[in-house]
Design a protein around this motif. Structure first.
Motif, PDB file in Angstrom:
ATOM      1  N   ILE A 129     -46.688  75.815  84.792  1.00 39.62           N
ATOM      2  CA  ILE A 129     -45.357  75.504  84.244  1.00 39.62           C
ATOM      3  C   ILE A 129     -45.423  75.423  82.725  1.00 39.62           C
ATOM      4  CG2 ILE A 129     -43.547  73.751  84.123  1.00 39.62           C
ATOM      5  CD1 ILE A 129     -44.178  73.066  87.045  1.00 39.62           C
ATOM      6  N   PHE A 130     -46.461  74.767  82.211  1.00 40.33           N
ATOM      7  CA  PHE A 130     -46.653  74.644  80.766  1.00 40.33           C
ATOM      8  C   PHE A 130     -46.789  76.023  80.124  1.00 40.33           C
ATOM      9  CE2 PHE A 130     -49.805  74.018  77.225  1.00 40.33           C
ATOM     10  CZ  PHE A 130     -48.980  73.283  76.384  1.00 40.33           C
ATOM     11  N   GLY A 131     -47.617  76.883  80.712  1.00 40.99           N
ATOM     12  CA  GLY A 131     -47.843  78.207  80.160  1.00 40.99           C
ATOM     13  C   GLY A 131     -46.584  79.057  80.132  1.00 40.99           C
ATOM     14  N   VAL A 132     -45.810  79.012  81.207  1.00 42.64           N
ATOM     15  CA  VAL A 132     -44.567  79.787  81.264  1.00 42.64           C
ATOM     16  C   VAL A 132     -43.583  79.308  80.206  1.00 42.64           C
ATOM     17  CG1 VAL A 132     -42.539  80.302  82.680  1.00 42.64           C
ATOM     18  CG2 VAL A 132     -44.828  80.400  83.695  1.00 42.64           C
ATOM     19  N   LEU A 133     -43.423  77.992  80.090  1.00 43.99           N
ATOM     20  CA  LEU A 133     -42.458  77.443  79.131  1.00 43.99           C
ATOM     21  C   LEU A 133     -42.869  77.685  77.686  1.00 43.99           C
ATOM     22  CD1 LEU A 133     -41.548  74.044  80.862  1.00 43.99           C
ATOM     23  CD2 LEU A 133     -40.203  76.164  80.800  1.00 43.99           C
ATOM     24  N   LEU A 134     -44.167  77.782  77.427  1.00 43.37           N
ATOM     25  CA  LEU A 134     -44.635  77.998  76.057  1.00 43.37           C
ATOM     26  C   LEU A 134     -44.139  79.309  75.461  1.00 43.37           C
ATOM     27  CD1 LEU A 134     -48.370  76.825  76.066  1.00 43.37           C
ATOM     28  CD2 LEU A 134     -46.438  75.742  74.909  1.00 43.37           C
ATOM     29  N   LEU A 135     -43.858  80.290  76.310  1.00 40.78           N
ATOM     30  CA  LEU A 135     -43.432  81.597  75.817  1.00 40.78           C
ATOM     31  C   LEU A 135     -41.915  81.707  75.679  1.00 40.78           C
ATOM     32  CD1 LEU A 135     -45.910  83.902  77.790  1.00 40.78           C
ATOM     33  CD2 LEU A 135     -46.088  83.040  75.439  1.00 40.78           C
ATOM     34  N   GLY A 136     -41.225  80.590  75.886  1.00 44.42           N
ATOM     35  CA  GLY A 136     -39.780  80.544  75.682  1.00 44.42           C
ATOM     36  C   GLY A 136     -39.439  79.733  74.440  1.00 44.42           C
ATOM     37  N   PHE A 137     -38.189  79.282  74.336  1.00 41.84           N
ATOM     38  CA  PHE A 137     -37.737  78.389  73.262  1.00 41.84           C
ATOM     39  C   PHE A 137     -37.990  78.979  71.868  1.00 41.84           C
ATOM     40  CE2 PHE A 137     -39.039  75.716  76.867  1.00 41.84           C
ATOM     41  CZ  PHE A 137     -37.840  75.074  77.138  1.00 41.84           C
ATOM     42  N   ARG A 138     -37.473  80.176  71.628  1.00 41.41           N
ATOM     43  CA  ARG A 138     -37.618  80.784  70.301  1.00 41.41           C
ATOM     44  C   ARG A 138     -36.744  80.041  69.292  1.00 41.41           C
ATOM     45  NH1 ARG A 138     -40.385  85.460  70.103  1.00 41.41           N
ATOM     46  NH2 ARG A 138     -40.833  86.460  72.108  1.00 41.41           N
ATOM     47  N   ASN A 139     -37.282  79.829  68.085  1.00 43.13           N
ATOM     48  CA  ASN A 139     -36.509  79.174  67.035  1.00 43.13           C
ATOM     49  C   ASN A 139     -35.900  80.217  66.108  1.00 43.13           C
ATOM     50  OD1 ASN A 139     -38.633  80.074  65.490  1.00 43.13           O
ATOM     51  ND2 ASN A 139     -39.314  78.042  64.832  1.00 43.13           N
ATOM     52  N   GLY A 140     -35.333  79.762  64.992  1.00 37.43           N
ATOM     53  CA  GLY A 140     -34.677  80.678  64.066  1.00 37.43           C
ATOM     54  C   GLY A 140     -35.609  81.686  63.443  1.00 37.43           C
ATOM     55  N   ALA A 141     -36.901  81.350  63.375  1.00 34.09           N
ATOM     56  CA  ALA A 141     -37.883  82.280  62.811  1.00 34.09           C
ATOM     57  C   ALA A 141     -38.498  83.166  63.881  1.00 34.09           C
ATOM     58  CB  ALA A 141     -38.980  81.487  62.090  1.00 34.09           C
ATOM     59  N   ASP A 142     -37.912  83.146  65.084  1.00 34.18           N
ATOM     60  CA  ASP A 142     -38.368  83.953  66.223  1.00 34.18           C
ATOM     61  C   ASP A 142     -39.767  83.550  66.698  1.00 34.18           C
ATOM     62  OD1 ASP A 142     -37.679  85.931  68.108  1.00 34.18           O
ATOM     63  OD2 ASP A 142     -38.957  87.402  67.101  1.00 34.18           O
ATOM     64  N   LEU A 143     -40.102  82.273  66.525  1.00 33.28           N
ATOM     65  CA  LEU A 143     -41.396  81.758  66.976  1.00 33.28           C
ATOM     66  C   LEU A 143     -41.223  80.976  68.271  1.00 33.28           C
ATOM     67  CD1 LEU A 143     -42.999  80.384  63.669  1.00 33.28           C
ATOM     68  CD2 LEU A 143     -43.668  82.449  64.925  1.00 33.28           C
ATOM     69  N   THR A 144     -42.138  81.161  69.207  1.00 29.57           N
ATOM     70  CA  THR A 144     -42.203  80.355  70.423  1.00 29.57           C
ATOM     71  C   THR A 144     -43.310  79.313  70.246  1.00 29.57           C
ATOM     72  OG1 THR A 144     -43.720  81.980  71.393  1.00 29.57           O
ATOM     73  CG2 THR A 144     -41.369  82.228  71.879  1.00 29.57           C
ATOM     74  N   PRO A 145     -43.368  78.290  71.086  1.00 26.99           N
ATOM     75  CA  PRO A 145     -44.416  77.273  70.935  1.00 26.99           C
ATOM     76  C   PRO A 145     -45.839  77.829  71.006  1.00 26.99           C
ATOM     77  CG  PRO A 145     -42.659  76.430  72.304  1.00 26.99           C
ATOM     78  CD  PRO A 145     -42.363  77.887  72.085  1.00 26.99           C
ATOM     79  N   ALA A 146     -46.017  78.994  71.596  1.00 28.77           N
ATOM     80  CA  ALA A 146     -47.336  79.636  71.642  1.00 28.77           C
ATOM     81  C   ALA A 146     -47.125  81.136  71.696  1.00 28.77           C
ATOM     82  CB  ALA A 146     -48.130  79.168  72.853  1.00 28.77           C
ATOM     83  N   SER A 147     -48.190  81.881  71.416  1.00 30.12           N
ATOM     84  CA  SER A 147     -48.131  83.333  71.524  1.00 30.12           C
ATOM     85  C   SER A 147     -49.098  83.782  72.615  1.00 30.12           C
ATOM     86  CB  SER A 147     -48.512  83.991  70.194  1.00 30.12           C
ATOM     87  OG  SER A 147     -49.904  83.876  69.964  1.00 30.12           O
ATOM     88  N   ASP A 148     -49.014  85.041  72.989  1.00 26.40           N
ATOM     89  CA  ASP A 148     -49.885  85.524  74.057  1.00 26.40           C
ATOM     90  C   ASP A 148     -51.185  86.125  73.520  1.00 26.40           C
ATOM     91  OD1 ASP A 148     -48.954  87.823  72.928  1.00 26.40           O
ATOM     92  OD2 ASP A 148     -48.010  88.628  74.732  1.00 26.40           O
ATOM     93  N   HIS A 149     -51.621  85.655  72.339  1.00 24.35           N
ATOM     94  CA  HIS A 149     -52.882  86.089  71.756  1.00 24.35           C
ATOM     95  C   HIS A 149     -53.909  84.960  71.812  1.00 24.35           C
ATOM     96  CE1 HIS A 149     -50.323  89.256  70.143  1.00 24.35           C
ATOM     97  NE2 HIS A 149     -51.407  89.917  69.770  1.00 24.35           N
ATOM     98  N   LEU A 150     -55.167  85.326  71.900  1.00 23.67           N
ATOM     99  CA  LEU A 150     -56.240  84.357  71.724  1.00 23.67           C
ATOM    100  C   LEU A 150     -56.267  83.952  70.254  1.00 23.67           C
ATOM    101  CD1 LEU A 150     -58.713  82.957  73.107  1.00 23.67           C
ATOM    102  CD2 LEU A 150     -60.095  84.895  72.292  1.00 23.67           C
ATOM    103  N   SER A 151     -56.644  82.713  69.974  1.00 24.19           N
ATOM    104  CA  SER A 151     -56.616  82.250  68.589  1.00 24.19           C
ATOM    105  C   SER A 151     -57.900  81.513  68.213  1.00 24.19           C
ATOM    106  CB  SER A 151     -55.419  81.315  68.371  1.00 24.19           C
ATOM    107  OG  SER A 151     -55.532  80.158  69.176  1.00 24.19           O
ATOM    108  N   TYR A 152     -58.184  81.537  66.929  1.00 26.47           N
ATOM    109  CA  TYR A 152     -59.301  80.764  66.361  1.00 26.47           C
ATOM    110  C   TYR A 152     -58.722  79.692  65.448  1.00 26.47           C
ATOM    111  CZ  TYR A 152     -63.008  79.645  63.012  1.00 26.47           C
ATOM    112  OH  TYR A 152     -63.870  78.991  62.182  1.00 26.47           O
ATOM    113  N   VAL A 153     -58.248  80.082  64.279  1.00 25.55           N
ATOM    114  CA  VAL A 153     -57.474  79.191  63.415  1.00 25.55           C
ATOM    115  C   VAL A 153     -56.040  79.710  63.314  1.00 25.55           C
ATOM    116  CG1 VAL A 153     -57.253  78.313  61.037  1.00 25.55           C
ATOM    117  CG2 VAL A 153     -59.488  78.412  62.129  1.00 25.55           C
ATOM    118  N   ARG A 154     -55.880  80.945  63.684  1.00 27.20           N
ATOM    119  CA  ARG A 154     -54.581  81.585  63.838  1.00 27.20           C
ATOM    120  C   ARG A 154     -54.781  82.698  64.866  1.00 27.20           C
ATOM    121  NH1 ARG A 154     -52.762  81.859  58.702  1.00 27.20           N
ATOM    122  NH2 ARG A 154     -54.525  80.748  57.791  1.00 27.20           N
TER     123      ARG A 154
END
Length: 358
Positions: A129-154
């Motif tokens: 549920i957490f993972g699915v919701l993370l890819l929603g909720f886009r803000n004005g800058a078109d950012l979601t709470p997470a992206s579908d990329h692996l990350s290190y510091v970005r």
């Protein structure tokens, strides 16, 4: 910054004042911890110590988080964000799974609560549920709470997981970190003190991401993180709640956090690593939790393949206890190792920023 400090102050006060109330209530109800028979002999004296203290940590976190937004509302500022609510929601969901596990233990007076399947299903549902919701909720800058990329510091642009792969990845990360913190919670104050340092590190990381956000002024080295200020509040209330609880949980512990607290804190570790896009960096900052988890995996793997034990007992903190170290010695040295790993992680984080900004 004022809102972050207010959130921490409320969380600390609630945690340090609520915990002794829970100690009295749980003691009266007979909600005492059962101890593993094969564990260190010194631990058997702890039998009957109240458990489920993680309730205080969860209540304190929510009180600090919501209290800070009362202050924000008075000032006419914005309210809670999707990122903060999702991370706290994940921690709460896992805390509920842990609470059920703890309650079964104390109700049936045994060291085993939920079976492995039931606990794994609870972690799986919360993570998916957490993972699915993370890819929603886009803000004005078109950012979601997470992206579908692996990350290190970005984000690592070359490693795209796809939406389905990302949700599966979330499950692995959430299950891994929640179990890792759960394994670490075997000595008085070890998990609470270590989690406080890890969360404190993330207060610095998220505050830095907020100060150097790409929105609204893109610059070299800026961060594409949806709600860094709100995540700083989450990290602060978690760190403060752990410190308040540690006042009563430090050796000799008057209460244990139980799975209620350890699974919730593991959820926070996982959630913050994903929403701040520092999934690989978290392995450095949360190195103690990672090593505790790996020690259990290695113990099981070696025993099943050779019939021999790699460590005297897993998780690894018990190995040192059975080797003659006093419990307080193990705790303090592991805290020092956590402090070193946090400092190293922060150094790597800042070094990456300097290289990008330069």
């Amino acid at each position: 910054m004022t809102q972050i400090l207010i959130a921490g102050a409320i969380s600390l006060a609630v945690s340090i004042l609520l915990t002794p109330v829970l100690i009295r209530v749980f003691s009266q109800q007979g909600f005492g911890q059962e101890i593993r028979e094969e564990g260190p002999e010194s631990h058997k004296a702890k039998r009957g110590t109240p458990s489920m203290g993680g309730v205080a940590i969860l209540v304190a976190m929510w009180a600090g988080y919501l209290g800070s937004y009362v202050y924000s509302a008075i000032r006419g500022d914005g309210g809670p964000t999707a990122s903060g609510l999702l991370v706290l929601g994940l921690a709460t969901a896992l805390g509920i799974v842990g609470f059920l596990d703890d309650f079964i233990k104390v109700h049936k007076q045994r060291n085993l609560g939920l079976n492995k399947t039931a606990k794994s299903v609870g972690q799986f549902v919360a993570a998916i549920i957490f993972g699915v919701l993370l890819l929603g909720f886009r803000n004005g800058a078109d950012l979601t709470p997470a992206s579908d990329h692996l990350s290190y510091v970005r984000d690592i642009d070359a490693v795209s997981l796809t939406s389905v792969g990302f949700v599966i990845f979330c499950w692995i990360v959430v299950a891994g970190w929640s179990n890792a913190v759960n394994f670490t919670d075997g000595l008085d104050g070890l998990a609470a003190g270590s989690a406080a340092m890890v969360m404190g590190s993330y207060v610095l990381i998220t505050t830095w991401q907020y100060r150097n956000a790409c929105d609204p002024k893109p610059s070299a080295g800026c961060y594409q993180v949806r709600d860094p200020h709100d995540l700083a509040i989450v990290a602060m209330v978690a760190a403060a709640a752990c410190l308040g609880f540690l006042w009563w949980n430090a050796a000799p512990a008057k209460i244990f956090m139980g799975d209620t607290g350890s699974l919730a804190l593991g959820g926070l570790v996982a959630g913050l690593s994903i929403t701040t896009k520092t999934e690989l960096l978290m392995i450095v900052i949360g190195a103690l939790f990672f090593v505790e988890f790996i020690s259990v995996v290695m113990q099981i793997a070696v025993f099943r393949t050779s019939g021999k034990r790699l460590f005297r007992m897993a998780p690894i903190h018990h190995h040192f206890e059975l080797g003659g170290w006093k419990e307080t010695t193990v705790i303090i040295r592991f805290w020092l190792l956590t402090a070193i790993s946090c400092a190293l992680g922060l150094g790597l984080f800042y070094g990456e920023f300097v290289s990008q900004a330069g």
